[in-house]
Design an enzyme around this catalytic site. Structure first.
Site, mmCIF file in Angstrom:
data_model
loop_
_atom_site.group_PDB
_atom_site.id
_atom_site.type_symbol
_atom_site.label_atom_id
_atom_site.label_comp_id
_atom_site.label_asym_id
_atom_site.label_seq_id
_atom_site.Cartn_x
_atom_site.Cartn_y
_atom_site.Cartn_z
ATOM 1 N N TYR A 1 0.837 -1.199 0.000
ATOM 2 C CA TYR A 1 0.000 0.000 0.000
ATOM 3 C C TYR A 1 0.872 1.249 0.000
ATOM 4 C CZ TYR A 1 -3.488 3.408 1.491
ATOM 5 O OH TYR A 1 -4.305 4.518 1.583
ATOM 6 N N LYS B 1 1.217 3.991 -3.143
ATOM 7 C CA LYS B 1 0.837 5.391 -2.949
ATOM 8 C C LYS B 1 2.020 6.329 -3.165
ATOM 9 C CE LYS B 1 -3.524 4.832 -2.101
ATOM 10 N NZ LYS B 1 -4.551 5.387 -3.018
#
Length: 276
Positions: free
Chosen positions: A187, A191
């Site tokens: 994650y 990002k």
């Protein structure tokens, strides 16, 4: 005498077409509502066709704007191209793209596994949506914006963990979605990658007056248990988690002509976490 600039008008999105991926999600619903309230025609794009259609109907009813729900797997080029064709046919083009979709994968246990145990299959599944999907949608929509010749605004949703390392202490005793949680490396990496894509495209498409920026939300309350809220809030100068509504104004600013000379930037909406 030259008329004074109407700053209020600069914030209006009337006549513009906005595409929001992950539009039926917790934040996506708020983003779509904000864009519609400011006058944009909205394409709610989501892998969940029923939820996208339901939200689009509500936008039409609540804000008297044109809106459509479109099913799309943004990790697949053919699905992205089909989505864009539907949007252009129904709404007349694209002026605003919000790359907001993200996934926790189809296997939560694999997603939240310790880094040493993360499978390559799970890593690739998450990246295929969070980063590859943003690439595919940006490529297709950017091509459409260039063909239209009227510029545009692309906004990517990053995360506080795209700019900061995760603090494992806040996850002790924390539960969400019926299980213990953490911030997975995939994650954070996806990002952070979105921020690199933002900066690259901001200079690459500047000559076409296509602005590319990012918003970086901090922790948003969406049902986490009290232990998580307490531990997270203790890390925030403002002393609390964000409400989902508090992310919308940054998007509206970047989508509108009020930010006409801003590109390649990242607006961090984190209650001061990254300043501490």
């Amino acid at each position: 005498m030259t008329p004074m600039t109407s700053f209020r008008d600069k914030l209006s999105l009337a006549g513009k077409v906005a595409v929001v991926t992950g539009g039926a999600g917790i934040l996506g619903q708020k983003f779509c509502a904000g864009l519609a309230e400011f006058g944009a025609k909205v394409a709610v794009v989501d892998v969940d066709e029923t939820s996208a259609g339901t939200l689009a109907a509500r936008l039409v009813s609540d804000y008297s704007v044109e809106a459509i729900g479109v099913s799309c797997d943004i990790a697949e080029r053919e699905s992205v191209n089909a989505m864009l064709n539907k949007v252009v046919t129904a709404l007349g083009g694209v002026d605003i793209l919000h790359n907001n979709a993200a996934t926790k994968s189809s296997d939560l246990a694999a997603f939240f596994a310790p880094f040493e145990e993360v499978s390559l299959e799970n890593w690739r599944e998450v990246m295929s949506v969070n980063l590859d999907g943003a690439f595919l949608v940006s490529q297709a929509v950017g091509r459409q914006m260039i063909a239209q010749g009227r510029g545009g605004s692309i906004i990517n949703t990053s995360s506080i963990y795209g700019i900061l390392g995760a603090d494992k202490r806040i996850y002790e005793g924390s539960h969400y979605l019926g299980r213990e949680i953490n911030t997975p490396a995939v994650y954070a990496a996806s990002k952070a990658g979105l921020l690199g894509l933002t900066r690259y495209l901001s200079t690459y498409w500047a000559e076409h007056n296509i602005r590319v920026n990012a918003i970086t939300p901090g922790g948003v309350f969406s049902g986490q248990n009290d232990e998580f809220r307490t531990r997270y809030s203790a890390r925030i100068p403002m002393g609390r988690m964000a409400e989902s509504d508090e992310m919308v104004s940054a998007l509206l600013f970047l989508a509108s002509d009020a930010s006409s000379y801003i590109t390649g930037q990242n607006i961090v909406v984190d209650g001061g976490l990254s300043a501490w």
